[in-house]
Design a protein around this motif. Structure first.
Motif, PDB file in Angstrom:
ATOM      1  N   UNK A 184       6.753 -11.506  -2.004  1.00 22.96           N
ATOM      2  CA  UNK A 184       6.389 -11.268  -0.616  1.00 22.96           C
ATOM      3  C   UNK A 184       5.255 -10.249  -0.515  1.00 22.96           C
ATOM      4  N   UNK A 185       5.371  -9.157  -1.250  1.00 20.50           N
ATOM      5  CA  UNK A 185       4.330  -8.120  -1.225  1.00 20.50           C
ATOM      6  C   UNK A 185       2.994  -8.691  -1.693  1.00 20.50           C
ATOM      7  N   UNK A 186       3.005  -9.421  -2.802  1.00 13.40           N
ATOM      8  CA  UNK A 186       1.762  -9.978  -3.350  1.00 13.40           C
ATOM      9  C   UNK A 186       1.146 -11.010  -2.412  1.00 13.40           C
ATOM     10  N   UNK A 187       1.982 -11.845  -1.813  1.00 14.68           N
ATOM     11  CA  UNK A 187       1.472 -12.881  -0.910  1.00 14.68           C
ATOM     12  C   UNK A 187       0.817 -12.251   0.318  1.00 14.68           C
ATOM     13  N   UNK A 188       1.445 -11.229   0.897  1.00 14.16           N
ATOM     14  CA  UNK A 188       0.857 -10.587   2.069  1.00 14.16           C
ATOM     15  C   UNK A 188      -0.443  -9.868   1.711  1.00 14.16           C
ATOM     16  N   UNK A 189      -0.534  -9.336   0.491  1.00  7.58           N
ATOM     17  CA  UNK A 189      -1.795  -8.723   0.048  1.00  7.58           C
ATOM     18  C   UNK A 189      -2.882  -9.785  -0.064  1.00  7.58           C
ATOM     19  N   UNK A 190      -2.538 -10.932  -0.640  1.00  3.15           N
ATOM     20  CA  UNK A 190      -3.499 -12.039  -0.752  1.00  3.15           C
ATOM     21  C   UNK A 190      -3.946 -12.493   0.630  1.00  3.15           C
ATOM     22  N   UNK A 191      -2.999 -12.595   1.558  1.00  6.69           N
ATOM     23  CA  UNK A 191      -3.329 -12.976   2.933  1.00  6.69           C
ATOM     24  C   UNK A 191      -4.318 -11.981   3.531  1.00  6.69           C
ATOM     25  N   UNK A 192      -4.082 -10.693   3.285  1.00 11.46           N
ATOM     26  CA  UNK A 192      -4.984  -9.669   3.805  1.00 11.46           C
ATOM     27  C   UNK A 192      -6.414  -9.851   3.305  1.00 11.46           C
ATOM     28  N   UNK A 193      -6.570 -10.128   2.018  1.00 10.54           N
ATOM     29  CA  UNK A 193      -7.910 -10.346   1.465  1.00 10.54           C
ATOM     30  C   UNK A 193      -8.531 -11.636   2.007  1.00 10.54           C
ATOM     31  N   UNK A 194      -7.727 -12.697   2.117  1.00 10.37           N
ATOM     32  CA  UNK A 194      -8.258 -13.993   2.543  1.00 10.37           C
ATOM     33  C   UNK A 194      -8.715 -13.983   3.992  1.00 10.37           C
ATOM     34  N   UNK A 195      -8.043 -13.213   4.846  1.00  7.79           N
ATOM     35  CA  UNK A 195      -8.427 -13.193   6.259  1.00  7.79           C
ATOM     36  C   UNK A 195      -9.432 -12.090   6.570  1.00  7.79           C
ATOM     37  N   UNK A 196      -9.898 -11.405   5.515  1.00 13.61           N
ATOM     38  CA  UNK A 196     -10.961 -10.418   5.699  1.00 13.61           C
ATOM     39  C   UNK A 196     -10.494  -9.071   6.183  1.00 13.61           C
ATOM     40  N   UNK A 197      -9.202  -8.814   6.140  1.00 20.86           N
ATOM     41  CA  UNK A 197      -8.676  -7.536   6.593  1.00 20.86           C
ATOM     42  C   UNK A 197      -7.263  -7.697   7.113  1.00 20.86           C
ATOM     43  N   UNK A 198      -6.669  -6.589   7.496  1.00 24.37           N
ATOM     44  CA  UNK A 198      -5.294  -6.611   8.000  1.00 24.37           C
ATOM     45  C   UNK A 198      -5.251  -5.967   9.380  1.00 24.37           C
ATOM     46  N   UNK A 199      -4.339  -6.442  10.238  1.00 26.81           N
ATOM     47  CA  UNK A 199      -4.253  -5.893  11.595  1.00 26.81           C
ATOM     48  C   UNK A 199      -3.940  -4.392  11.580  1.00 26.81           C
ATOM     49  N   UNK A 200      -4.695  -3.655  12.374  1.00 27.75           N
ATOM     50  CA  UNK A 200      -4.474  -2.217  12.480  1.00 27.75           C
ATOM     51  C   UNK A 200      -3.455  -1.919  13.570  1.00 27.75           C
ATOM     52  N   UNK A 201      -2.712  -0.825  13.406  1.00 28.51           N
ATOM     53  CA  UNK A 201      -1.782  -0.408  14.439  1.00 28.51           C
ATOM     54  C   UNK A 201      -2.413   0.603  15.392  1.00 28.51           C
ATOM     55  N   UNK A 202      -3.713   0.858  15.206  1.00 32.23           N
ATOM     56  CA  UNK A 202      -4.423   1.734  16.133  1.00 32.23           C
ATOM     57  C   UNK A 202      -4.602   1.019  17.464  1.00 32.23           C
TER      58      UNK A 202
END
Length: 421
Positions: A184-202
Motif C-alpha cells: 500500500x505504501x509503495x503503490x501510493x508513492x508510485x501514484x504520487x509520482x505518476x500524477x505529478x505530486x500529492x494533494x496538500x493539506x494546506x
C-alpha cells in the motif's frame, strides 16, 4: 473484459505480495514450503523448483502458502492403498505416486500397510505379486505426487512449522499483513509520482471548477484561505469541514493573494452526499506538492488513513449494530474495480493501495484461521511457555474457518443483490 482484467490485476498482485511475505519468512526460518498457490480450487498449472511447487489454480479469489505441518491438507494415506514408488540403488524411496492417471518411469507398484513420513521416515507394505511385508526407508528429500497431480516434498518433523522457534512462527504469520501495508505504501508513492505530486493539506486553492461557487466569488488558484466567518483556518480539512456544513449559506472568506489580504463572499453550492444529505461545495481542488519528501510521506499517510477508516468502520459494527452493507467481498471488489478502471490506470493503482491496506487490517483480526488469530495463539503460547493443545487449536481453526465461510457467503449474496437493485 476491462473490468475483469483490472480485477485480476489488482487481486493477483495483492495476493502474491501477501503470500510472498509468509513464503519468505518461512524459508528464512527453515520451514518447508511445499506449495505456493495463486488462486483456489482445481490446479491448472504447476512447476516445481527446489522443494516448492508453484501452482496456478482455477478460481482467482485468493491464494495460499502451504507450509509443512501448518493447517495443510496432506495426502490421505490408508492401509491397503495401491500406489507406485520410485527407489534408488539403495532401495530408498525417492518418490511416492498417488495419482492413478500418472505413469512414472522406473516406478513399481506398492501396496501400503503403514507409513510414517514425518518421524521414522518409513513405508511398510507389499510389492505386487509378493506376500513378504517390507519396510522401506523414505528419503527426507523424497516427493509425493498427490492424487490431483501436485508434486510436493515429504515433510520431516524438523522441517515442519511447529518445529520452528516461536519468534520465527510469529514473523511468518505476521509477514502477510505486513506485506499488504508495505505494498500500500509503495503503490501510493508510485501514484504520487505518476500524477505529478500529492494533494496538500494546506488551505490553498488549487484548480477552480468552471461555474462553481468559488469562480463566481472570484477565488483563484494559489489563494490561501486564512479564515471563514472570522474562524481561523489552518488546513484544507478544517476548510472543508466548514464549507460542507454551510450549503447555500454566504460565507465571509479571508484570503491571502500576492502577499495581500482581502475578503470575498462565497456561497457554497448545495450538492447531494452519498448518504442523501445536502452538503456545501466550493468547487475547488487541493494544490499538489511535487517534492520527493512530500510524495514519500504520502505513501505512509494514505496507508494510515485507510487503516484508520477500516478500524472506524469495524468499530461501528459494534457501536451502531452489525450491517452487511458495511462489508464487501470479491463481488463488491470486482464491481468497484470495474468502475475505477474506467477512470484510468492511476486511479486503479490508488484503489489497489486502498484494498491492500484494507486486507492487511482484516487479516489481522483475532479470528481463528486468519493471520491475526494465529498471532493470538502465538502470544498465548509465549505467555503459557508451551503451545496450545494441537487438538484444541484444530477445533478453534475449524470454528474460525466455518465462521469466515458463512460470513463470506452472506457478504457475497448481499453484494450480488446490491448489483441487481
Amino acid at each position: 473484459m476491462q473490468g475483469l482484467i483490472a480485477f485480476l490485476f489488482v487481486f493477483s498482485i495483492i495476493v502474491i505480495i501477501h503470500e510472498f511475505g509468509h513464503y519468505y519468512f518461512a524459508k528464512k526460518a527453515g520451514i518447508l514450503v511445499r506449495e505456493f498457490a495463486i488462486g483456489m480450487g482445481p490446479k491448472i498449472f504447476q512447476v516445481r523448483k527446489g522443494e516448492t511447487v508453484y501452482t496456478l489454480r482455477l478460481l482467482p479469489i485468493g491464494g495460499y502458502v502451504r507450509m509443512a505441518g501448518h493447517d495443510e491438507d496432506e495426502q490421505e494415506i490408508k492401509p491397503g492403498m495401491m500406489i507406485t514408488i520410485v527407489l534408488d540403488n539403495d532401495n530408498v524411496v525417492q518418490k511416492l505416486n498417488f495419482d492413478e492417471k500418472l505413469i512414472i518411469e522406473n516406478s513399481v507398484p506398492f501396496q501400503i500397510e503403514d507409513a510414517d513420513l514425518h518421524k521414522d521416515m518409513t513405508l511398510t507394505g507389499y510389492f505386487i505379486n509378493s506376500e513378504e511385508k517390507v519396510t522401506l526407508t523414505v528419503s527426507k528429500t523424497a516427493t509425493i505426487v498427490e492424487s490431483d497431480g501436485t508434486e510436493v516434498v515429504v515433510a520431516p518433523v524438523e522441517r515442519q512449522f511447529n518445529s520452528a522457534t516461536l519468534w520465527n512462527r510469529i514473523k511468518t504469520n505476521a509477514a502477510g499483513p505486513m506485506n499488504n501495508f508495505i505494498l500500500s505504501i509503495l503503490v501510493f508513492i508510485i501514484v504520487g509520482f505518476m500524477q505529478g505530486g500529492v494533494p496538500s493539506n494546506d488551505a490553498i486553492i488549487g484548480q477552480v471548477t468552471e461555474d462553481s461557487a468559488a469562480q463566481v466569488a472570484g477565488l483563484k488558484e494559489g489563494d490561501k484561505v486564512l479564515s471563514i466567518d472570522g474562524v481561523e483556518i489552518h488546513s484544507w480539512d478544517e476548510m472543508t469541514k466548514v464549507v460542507r456544513s454551510s450549503a447555500d449559506k454566504t460565507l465571509a472568506v479571508s484570503i491571502e493573494r500576492d502577499g495581500k489580504t482581502q475578503e470575498v463572499q462565497v456561497t457554497p453550492k448545495a450538492v447531494e452526499a452519498s448518504d442523501g444529505s445536502k452538503v456545501g461545495q466550493f468547487g475547488v481542488t487541493r494544490i499538489l506538492k511535487n517534492d520527493i519528501l512530500s510524495i514519500l510521506a504520502y505513501g505512509f499517510t494514505q496507508t494510515v488513513s485507510v487503516v484508520v477508516l477500516v478500524l472506524s468502520a469495524l468499530g461501528s459494527l459494534f457501536t451502531r449494530g452489525f450491517n452487511l452493507n458495511q462489508l464487501g467481498g470479491p463481488v463488491a471488489i470486482y464491481s468497484m474495480t470495474s468502475q475505477v478502471a474506467k477512470n484510468g490506470f492511476i486511479d486503479l493503482l490508488a484503489f489497489m493501495g486502498m484494498i491492500s491496506a484494507n486486507l492487511g487490517v482484516m487479516n489481522l483480526l483475532p479470528i481463528p484461521a486468519l493471520d491475526g488469530g494465529k498471532l493470538v495463539l502465538n502470544v498465548i503460547e509465549g505467555i503459557r511457555k508451551k503451545p496450545l493443545d494441537p487438538e484444541k487449536e484444530g477445533y478453534l481453526t475449524i470454528a474460525g474457518a466455518i465462521f469466515l465461510f458463512a460470513l463470506m457467503l452472506l457478504v457475497t449474496w448481499n453484494d450480488i443483490m446490491k448489483l441487481f437493485n
